[in-house]
Design an enzyme around this catalytic site. Structure first.
Site, PDB file in Angstrom:
ATOM      1  N   LYS A  98      16.057 -10.542   8.893  1.00 30.09           N
ATOM      2  CA  LYS A  98      15.724  -9.499   9.862  1.00 30.09           C
ATOM      3  C   LYS A  98      14.212  -9.362  10.072  1.00 30.09           C
ATOM      4  O   LYS A  98      13.751  -9.246  11.192  1.00 30.09           O
ATOM      5  CB  LYS A  98      16.310  -8.168   9.359  1.00 30.09           C
ATOM      6  CG  LYS A  98      16.070  -6.987  10.276  1.00 30.09           C
ATOM      7  CD  LYS A  98      16.969  -7.059  11.480  1.00 30.09           C
ATOM      8  CE  LYS A  98      16.798  -5.872  12.404  1.00 30.09           C
ATOM      9  NZ  LYS A  98      17.266  -6.198  13.758  1.00 30.09           N
ATOM     10  N   ASN A 145       8.020 -10.890  -2.949  1.00 34.63           N
ATOM     11  CA  ASN A 145       8.267 -11.124  -1.530  1.00 34.63           C
ATOM     12  C   ASN A 145       6.969 -11.673  -0.957  1.00 34.63           C
ATOM     13  O   ASN A 145       5.931 -11.022  -1.069  1.00 34.63           O
ATOM     14  CB  ASN A 145       8.631  -9.779  -0.876  1.00 34.63           C
ATOM     15  CG  ASN A 145       8.897  -9.916   0.602  1.00 34.63           C
ATOM     16  OD1 ASN A 145       9.055 -11.019   1.108  1.00 34.63           O
ATOM     17  ND2 ASN A 145       8.942  -8.792   1.292  1.00 34.63           N
ATOM     18  N   GLY A 146       7.011 -12.873  -0.376  1.00 33.42           N
ATOM     19  CA  GLY A 146       5.783 -13.459   0.174  1.00 33.42           C
ATOM     20  C   GLY A 146       5.688 -14.920  -0.197  1.00 33.42           C
ATOM     21  O   GLY A 146       6.648 -15.505  -0.723  1.00 33.42           O
ATOM     22  N   LYS A 177      20.447 -14.003  22.022  1.00 36.54           N
ATOM     23  CA  LYS A 177      21.542 -13.350  21.292  1.00 36.54           C
ATOM     24  C   LYS A 177      22.638 -14.372  21.005  1.00 36.54           C
ATOM     25  O   LYS A 177      23.165 -14.432  19.906  1.00 36.54           O
ATOM     26  CB  LYS A 177      22.156 -12.186  22.103  1.00 36.54           C
ATOM     27  CG  LYS A 177      21.325 -10.935  22.207  1.00 36.54           C
ATOM     28  CD  LYS A 177      21.183 -10.132  20.935  1.00 36.54           C
ATOM     29  CE  LYS A 177      20.016 -10.538  20.107  1.00 36.54           C
ATOM     30  NZ  LYS A 177      18.724 -10.004  20.367  1.00 36.54           N
ATOM     31  N   TRP A 208      15.203 -14.820   0.700  1.00 38.73           N
ATOM     32  CA  TRP A 208      15.192 -15.748   1.842  1.00 38.73           C
ATOM     33  C   TRP A 208      14.288 -16.889   1.391  1.00 38.73           C
ATOM     34  O   TRP A 208      13.086 -16.717   1.222  1.00 38.73           O
ATOM     35  CB  TRP A 208      14.619 -15.058   3.085  1.00 38.73           C
ATOM     36  CG  TRP A 208      14.766 -15.869   4.328  1.00 38.73           C
ATOM     37  CD1 TRP A 208      15.861 -15.951   5.134  1.00 38.73           C
ATOM     38  CD2 TRP A 208      13.769 -16.703   4.945  1.00 38.73           C
ATOM     39  NE1 TRP A 208      15.614 -16.786   6.193  1.00 38.73           N
ATOM     40  CE2 TRP A 208      14.340 -17.266   6.098  1.00 38.73           C
ATOM     41  CE3 TRP A 208      12.451 -17.043   4.618  1.00 38.73           C
ATOM     42  CZ2 TRP A 208      13.649 -18.138   6.940  1.00 38.73           C
ATOM     43  CZ3 TRP A 208      11.759 -17.909   5.452  1.00 38.73           C
ATOM     44  CH2 TRP A 208      12.355 -18.442   6.602  1.00 38.73           C
ATOM     45  N   ARG A 215      17.369  -8.787   4.895  1.00 38.47           N
ATOM     46  CA  ARG A 215      16.058  -9.427   4.773  1.00 38.47           C
ATOM     47  C   ARG A 215      16.141 -10.826   4.182  1.00 38.47           C
ATOM     48  O   ARG A 215      15.144 -11.531   4.098  1.00 38.47           O
ATOM     49  CB  ARG A 215      15.150  -8.570   3.887  1.00 38.47           C
ATOM     50  CG  ARG A 215      14.940  -7.183   4.420  1.00 38.47           C
ATOM     51  CD  ARG A 215      14.164  -6.364   3.432  1.00 38.47           C
ATOM     52  NE  ARG A 215      12.792  -6.805   3.359  1.00 38.47           N
ATOM     53  CZ  ARG A 215      11.796  -6.274   4.058  1.00 38.47           C
ATOM     54  NH1 ARG A 215      12.030  -5.281   4.878  1.00 38.47           N
ATOM     55  NH2 ARG A 215      10.576  -6.729   3.945  1.00 38.47           N
ATOM     56  N   GLU A 229      16.770 -13.039  26.739  1.00 39.01           N
ATOM     57  CA  GLU A 229      17.328 -12.210  25.665  1.00 39.01           C
ATOM     58  C   GLU A 229      18.822 -12.522  25.455  1.00 39.01           C
ATOM     59  O   GLU A 229      19.290 -12.624  24.326  1.00 39.01           O
ATOM     60  CB  GLU A 229      17.099 -10.724  25.979  1.00 39.01           C
ATOM     61  CG  GLU A 229      17.652  -9.741  24.976  1.00 39.01           C
ATOM     62  CD  GLU A 229      17.164  -9.945  23.541  1.00 39.01           C
ATOM     63  OE1 GLU A 229      16.228 -10.721  23.311  1.00 39.01           O
ATOM     64  OE2 GLU A 229      17.773  -9.342  22.642  1.00 39.01           O
ATOM     65  N   GLU A 270      21.470 -17.114  18.316  1.00 45.22           N
ATOM     66  CA  GLU A 270      21.200 -16.712  16.931  1.00 45.22           C
ATOM     67  C   GLU A 270      22.452 -16.295  16.162  1.00 45.22           C
ATOM     68  O   GLU A 270      22.495 -16.458  14.948  1.00 45.22           O
ATOM     69  CB  GLU A 270      20.105 -15.643  16.839  1.00 45.22           C
ATOM     70  CG  GLU A 270      20.463 -14.273  17.300  1.00 45.22           C
ATOM     71  CD  GLU A 270      19.308 -13.274  17.146  1.00 45.22           C
ATOM     72  OE1 GLU A 270      18.552 -13.351  16.178  1.00 45.22           O
ATOM     73  OE2 GLU A 270      19.188 -12.397  18.019  1.00 45.22           O
ATOM     74  N   CYS A 321      12.914 -11.420   2.266  1.00 45.74           N
ATOM     75  CA  CYS A 321      13.255 -11.046   0.889  1.00 45.74           C
ATOM     76  C   CYS A 321      13.214  -9.521   0.771  1.00 45.74           C
ATOM     77  O   CYS A 321      12.390  -8.864   1.404  1.00 45.74           O
ATOM     78  CB  CYS A 321      12.320 -11.616  -0.171  1.00 45.74           C
ATOM     79  SG  CYS A 321      12.262 -13.399  -0.222  1.00 45.74           S
ATOM     80  N   HIS A 379      13.490 -27.566  39.799  1.00 41.33           N
ATOM     81  CA  HIS A 379      12.403 -28.403  39.283  1.00 41.33           C
ATOM     82  C   HIS A 379      12.823 -29.171  38.032  1.00 41.33           C
ATOM     83  O   HIS A 379      11.972 -29.652  37.297  1.00 41.33           O
ATOM     84  CB  HIS A 379      11.171 -27.533  38.991  1.00 41.33           C
ATOM     85  CG  HIS A 379      10.659 -26.836  40.216  1.00 41.33           C
ATOM     86  ND1 HIS A 379      10.050 -27.514  41.246  1.00 41.33           N
ATOM     87  CD2 HIS A 379      10.732 -25.546  40.603  1.00 41.33           C
ATOM     88  CE1 HIS A 379       9.739 -26.653  42.210  1.00 41.33           C
ATOM     89  NE2 HIS A 379      10.155 -25.447  41.842  1.00 41.33           N
TER      90      HIS A 379
HETATM   91  C1  AGP Z   1      16.205 -10.748  17.526  1.00 45.30           C
HETATM   92  O1  AGP Z   1      17.547 -10.650  17.648  1.00 45.30           O
HETATM   93  C2  AGP Z   1      15.623 -11.333  16.372  1.00 45.30           C
HETATM   94  N1  AGP Z   1      16.411 -11.480  15.282  1.00 45.30           N
HETATM   95  C3  AGP Z   1      14.140 -11.593  16.335  1.00 45.30           C
HETATM   96  O2  AGP Z   1      13.833 -12.357  17.441  1.00 45.30           O
HETATM   97  C4  AGP Z   1      13.211 -10.359  16.265  1.00 45.30           C
HETATM   98  O3  AGP Z   1      13.255  -9.654  17.465  1.00 45.30           O
HETATM   99  C5  AGP Z   1      11.784 -10.836  15.966  1.00 45.30           C
HETATM  100  O4  AGP Z   1      11.770 -11.479  14.720  1.00 45.30           O
HETATM  101  C6  AGP Z   1      10.759  -9.734  15.994  1.00 45.30           C
HETATM  102  O5  AGP Z   1      11.012  -8.783  15.006  1.00 45.30           O
HETATM  103  P1  AGP Z   1      10.305  -7.378  14.996  1.00 45.30           P
HETATM  104  O6  AGP Z   1      10.718  -6.659  16.222  1.00 45.30           O
HETATM  105  O7  AGP Z   1      10.768  -6.730  13.749  1.00 45.30           O
HETATM  106  O8  AGP Z   1       8.829  -7.633  14.992  1.00 45.30           O
END
Ligand code: AGP
Length: 613
Positions: A608, A100-101, A490, A74, A27, A486, A493, A2, A509
């Protein structure tokens, strides 16, 4: 998650709030709303969906005033809908709140208020806050006192901004715990409030950050910060050096694409002032790493979430190989509840782009309580992860807006490498020649990253062919194993394609059973110490009919022969190779999502900054 904003001054608050929300949309984008004080009355506009919905509504039903607050949501409690969108108005119609929270005890509070006859107009947890404030003001208290008393009832972590039609000369903001930041920006005869710096960077660079259990009373000319017990606090005023243009998309279609391309600049800045190529030495002054501390460290635990945790996994190999210190990598949400074995000889190193990820901050607090030295590698200036740490390395990436993290992945890789060299130097694990060679290799980074970016079109063409796949398997080994994780993250997501990553040696395995014509395998095979092993892994996948995408070092004919499709990266020392190998994978995921017509910067269900558990 948020985003919250506020404005008080002489200008029209509505466009300022909308532009702040635009920059905070990363956010959360389930709904958006604003409240403005117009002719002594609180006027609210809010709607489900993205900010564009709210902008259209405001166009149809304009609202003007010199004080206002806004929110982009959010959803946690209550579906995304206009009814559940913030701001939330109290029963008198004179007090309004954005939040927010999560109000952890909201059911209890809601019942209590309902028994007192308070009607509820939403299904959110947040609405209880405005009713609690109104109840606290009932006995003749002013807004500040009302907010202070109301906050005592809340469990959980919160950032709130409140305004009252009866006290139009002020906005009250408060922060409890780690639900995301509250930043207050100073203008000339005007003040700005936001959850994050980019929202107000266009208007001011002079900012203060609220700490947990602090509240601020903001008028157009001043801000008074106090604890929740009413004690006055002097907050440090920061001057933010970020360029406001960095928070704009410019010529790019998406922030993610722009941020991928910014990596030459961000990595140049990462090295600037920290690397002495002549002497072959590294300087990281903000880490407060003394020679004594360097000697004293027995173990490092890297803790982080998501992409930041993948950077930590790469860092483990770097630090263990270069500085010969044992390193564990622990996902922050696990570490915080593990009753971790740490003591004063352990460094707990948190990595976070936002510096406000709830699990990462909780892990840092846990480490601190258990007596560890706490460090962070963090991007957001003034964020909690920076302030909680005994020492930090500031990522030099500037604001990262795209939900999928890219430039805030490569910067900490280089930071971790520099940290490894510095620790190795302090602990005497490196000869002068080796140290100079390791430091010298850094010089190549910006140029070689640029060469990876120049090949975007080759990667895009493979993405065009692969855009309809339903599954993918990413394989890597050694220092490039986390790059498989990673790359897969990507892809999933932003393109919603199921992608799994495996340490390639684990294939036999179990996971090799998955390989057939419908399960493309992406193998990361630069010339590193695991090269031969990876080649035989590719052969095994090919033998089972798999379509293989290979990521290899320029000129590697052997890898090329095995590949159905190939991504090339330039030669670099193996220890730095992850900085290059991840780039084609970022570009690949970006173009697949783009071809699929998806919302690259704001993928479904994500935000984010993850400021809730
Ligand atoms: C990565 O593409 C993400 N959207 C997510 O995994 C992110 O890296 C994670 O939430 C950690 O965020 P931060 O680095 O702000 O702590």
């Amino acid at each position: 998650m948020c985003g919250i904003v506020g404005y008080i001054g002489e200008k029209d608050a509505t466009p300022i709030i909308l532009s702040g929300l635009k920059r905070l949309e990363y956010r959360g984008y389930d709904s958006a709303g604003l409240a403005v004080l117009q002719d002594g009355k609180i006027e609210i506009r809010r709607d489900a969906g993205k900010l564009s919905q709210l902008s259209a509504l405001v166009n149809d039903q304009p609202v003007h005033g010199k004080v206002g607050i806004g929110h982009t949501r959010w959803a946690t409690h209550g579906i995304p809908s206009a009814r559940n969108a913030h701001p939330h108005l109290g029963t008198t119609g004179r007090v309004v709140v954005v939040h927010n929270g999560i109000v952890e005890n909201f059911l209890e509070l809601r019942e209590e208020l309902a028994v007192e006859g308070v009607p509820f107009n939403s299904d959110t947890d947040s609405e209880v806050i405005v009713h609690l404030i109104e109840r606290s003001m009932g006995g003749g208290n002013d807004l500040v006192e009302g907010v202070r008393l109301a906050l005592r009832n809340l469990k959980g972590a919160h950032g709130i901004v409140v305004m009252s039609a009866d006290e139009p000369d002020k906005i009250v903001a408060a922060r409890i715990g780690n639900a995301g930041g509250v930043v207050i920006g100073f203008g000339e005869g005007e003040m700005f409030i936001a959850s994050d710096i980019p929202a107000i960077l266009e208007y001011t660079r002079k900012m203060i950050f609220l700490e947990s259990f602090q509240m601020a009373v903001i008028t157009k000319d001043s801000v008074t910060v106090q604890t929740l017990d009413g004690k006055k606090v002097e907050s440090q005023v920061h001057s933010i050096s970020w360029d406001p243009v960095a928070a704009e998309k410019g010529e790019y279609r998406h922030f993610m694409q722009k941020e991928i391309h910014e990596q030459v600049r961000s990595l140049t800045d990462t090295l600037a002032g920290r690397v002495d190529f002549e002497e072959g030495r590294i300087r990281l002054p903000e880490l407060n790493l003394t020679p004594e501390l360097g000697q004293q460290i027995k173990k490092i635990i890297i803790t982080a979430c998501g992409t930041a945790a993948h950077a930590g996994m790469v860092g483990k190999t770097m630090i263990e190989r270069i500085a010969r210190i044992p390193v564990e990598v622990d996902i922050a949400s696990e570490f915080r509840y593990r009753e971790p074995l740490v003591d004063e000889n352990t460094v707990v190193l948190a990595i976070s782009q936002s510096g406000e990820t709830a699990d990462t901050l909780a892990a840092m607090e846990e480490a601190r309580q258990r007596g560890a030295v706490v460090w962070s590698i963090v991007n957001a200036i003034g964020s909690q992860a920076m302030r909680l740490a005994d020492g930090y390395i500031s990522m030099q990436t500037g604001p990262e807006i795209g939900v999928a993290s890219t430039k805030a992945f490569t910067a900490p890789l280089v930071d971790l490498y520099m940290l490894a060299v510095l620790l190795g130097d302090l602990r005497g694990t490196l000869s002068a020649d080796v140290r100079k060679k390791l430091v010298g290799d850094l010089r190549l980074i910006p140029d070689l990253v640029g060469r990876c970016l120049d090949r975007e079109d080759d990667v895009r063409q493979v993405a065009r062919v692969m855009k309809d796949v339903r599954n993918m398997l990413y394989l890597g080994r050694g220092i490039n194993m986390p790059i498989a994780y990673e790359g897969a993250l990507k892809l999933k997501e932003i393109s919603y394609i199921h992608a799994e990553a495996y340490p390639a040696g684990e294939m036999k395995h179990g996971p090799i059973a998955l390989v057939d014509r419908d399960m493309p395998v992406l193998a990361i095979v630069p010339r590193d110490p695991w090269y031969e092993k990876m080649i035989s892994q590719i052969e095994q996948a090919k033998a089972r009919g798999g379509c293989v995408l290979v990521l290899a070092t320029d000129g590697d004919d052997r890898a090329a022969e095995l590949a159905d499709h190939i991504f090339w990266v330039p030669e670099i020392s193996w220890m730095l190779s992850p900085v290059l190998t991840v780039i084609p994978l970022q570009i690949f995921a970006y173009h697949i999502a783009s071809y699929r017509g998806l919302d690259v910067d704001q993928p479904r269900n994500l935000a984010k900054s993850v400021t809730v558990e």
